[in-house]
Design a protein around this motif. Sequence first.
Motif, PDB file in Angstrom:
ATOM      1  N   GLU A 211       0.836  -1.201   0.000  1.00  0.00           N
ATOM      2  CA  GLU A 211       0.000   0.000   0.000  1.00  0.00           C
ATOM      3  C   GLU A 211       0.871   1.251   0.000  1.00  0.00           C
ATOM      4  O   GLU A 211       0.578   2.220  -0.707  1.00  0.00           O
ATOM      5  N   ILE A 214       2.301   1.694  -3.465  1.00  0.00           N
ATOM      6  CA  ILE A 214       1.298   2.202  -4.401  1.00  0.00           C
ATOM      7  C   ILE A 214       1.095   3.696  -4.217  1.00  0.00           C
ATOM      8  O   ILE A 214       1.025   4.467  -5.189  1.00  0.00           O
ATOM      9  N   GLU A 218       1.593   6.623  -6.979  1.00  0.00           N
ATOM     10  CA  GLU A 218       0.538   7.593  -7.295  1.00  0.00           C
ATOM     11  C   GLU A 218       1.041   9.020  -7.127  1.00  0.00           C
ATOM     12  O   GLU A 218       0.716   9.901  -7.940  1.00  0.00           O
ATOM     13  N   ARG A 231      -4.791  -0.520  -9.430  1.00  0.00           N
ATOM     14  CA  ARG A 231      -4.587  -1.351  -8.243  1.00  0.00           C
ATOM     15  C   ARG A 231      -5.110  -2.767  -8.486  1.00  0.00           C
ATOM     16  O   ARG A 231      -6.180  -2.958  -9.072  1.00  0.00           O
ATOM     17  N   LYS A 232      -4.360  -3.760  -8.011  1.00  0.00           N
ATOM     18  CA  LYS A 232      -4.766  -5.155  -8.103  1.00  0.00           C
ATOM     19  C   LYS A 232      -4.494  -5.831  -6.766  1.00  0.00           C
ATOM     20  O   LYS A 232      -3.867  -5.246  -5.881  1.00  0.00           O
ATOM     21  N   VAL A 236       0.291  -3.729  -8.527  1.00  0.00           N
ATOM     22  CA  VAL A 236      -0.167  -2.459  -9.075  1.00  0.00           C
ATOM     23  C   VAL A 236       0.422  -2.333 -10.477  1.00  0.00           C
ATOM     24  O   VAL A 236       1.573  -2.701 -10.716  1.00  0.00           O
TER      25      VAL A 236
END
Length: 360
Positions: A211, A214, A218, A231-232, A236
């Motif tokens: 997280e 990610i 971003e 997101r997966k 990512v």
Amino acid sequence: MLEIERRGQERRRDLLIGGKPRRTKRLQSRHLAPSRNVSVGEAHEKETRASPLHRGDIVIENVEVVHSCFTSEGGNERESANRRERRCSVISEICMTGRRGKMRPEGDARSMLPKVDDIGRFALFLDLDGTVAEIAERPEAVRVEASTIALLGALRRAAGDALAVVSGRDIAVIDALLSPLRLPVAGVHGLQRRDAAGRLHRSGDVCADLERVIRAIEADVVGDAGVIVERKTGAVALHYRLRPELEARCRAIAERAVRDHPELEVLPGKKVFEIRSQGGDKGDVIEAFLKEEPFRGRVPIFAGDDVTDEVGFGVVNARGGVSIKVGRSATLAHYRAADLHELHRWLAELARVAEAERAR
């Protein structure tokens, strides 16, 4: 340097590959006439006389090392990790050096698709984006045509339910795209798998810092209009299809994201860099399906269009199956379709022949 490239360089002492990338056979729907095709049995007989990775334009000095990385199963966690690294090395050499294969000329007698007389002997594995569905500028814009869903349903019946989708998408997204079909699937390039009985399997552990990684990605692209962060589960994806001139920048962001996280890896693809937790790949999930009903004991067919499909091609080749590359880039696949429409015509012919046989 991308993780997959680093692994490739580390394994150069074991794998010495030279020359041009292997040229592959192009799928030709008009070559389905019995008099102009070789059977899968004939193709397999040829494969036993020459390693699937030691033909055409590729020269591999240590064929045993290469072949073992696609055929070996089992072993402890370290052996499995080493096998995945060897697979990454092979793919890196062929697909990450900037070399590109050439399609064989139209009408070349060597460009024939093996004739499949009885699809009931086969297990079908299909990638999603670029193979089942057209690639879109944004991942959320991808749609699967109703006619394609009907084709998949016909193929599933023809193959005795031995049809699975092997994709980089999350399983939930695959289900939504293929609704109302609910197929055996593998997602996130092998991190997720749902077998034919509906049981869920996961490979590897999700990075605890994912997280935070990610959010950093971003923040890095906040000023880059057109760069999309998808997101997966356990991964990512950094898409730059709308801004191809930002490839180098996106590559640098992906490299930076995994630099302090050895449990993460980078998978490059078509206008995308995917950062995901380390775990199984498409070859692993194909092998897992082939150990279970209704896939067990069948000859695998796998079609895909991207770099992450190459590991699956290697596994299918080693099992004497049919590997099909959709598109033009260099590949381990033995056959090639110019685009997904050509592939769909071939698949529709397989389904039609099977339906005709049942109606007799």
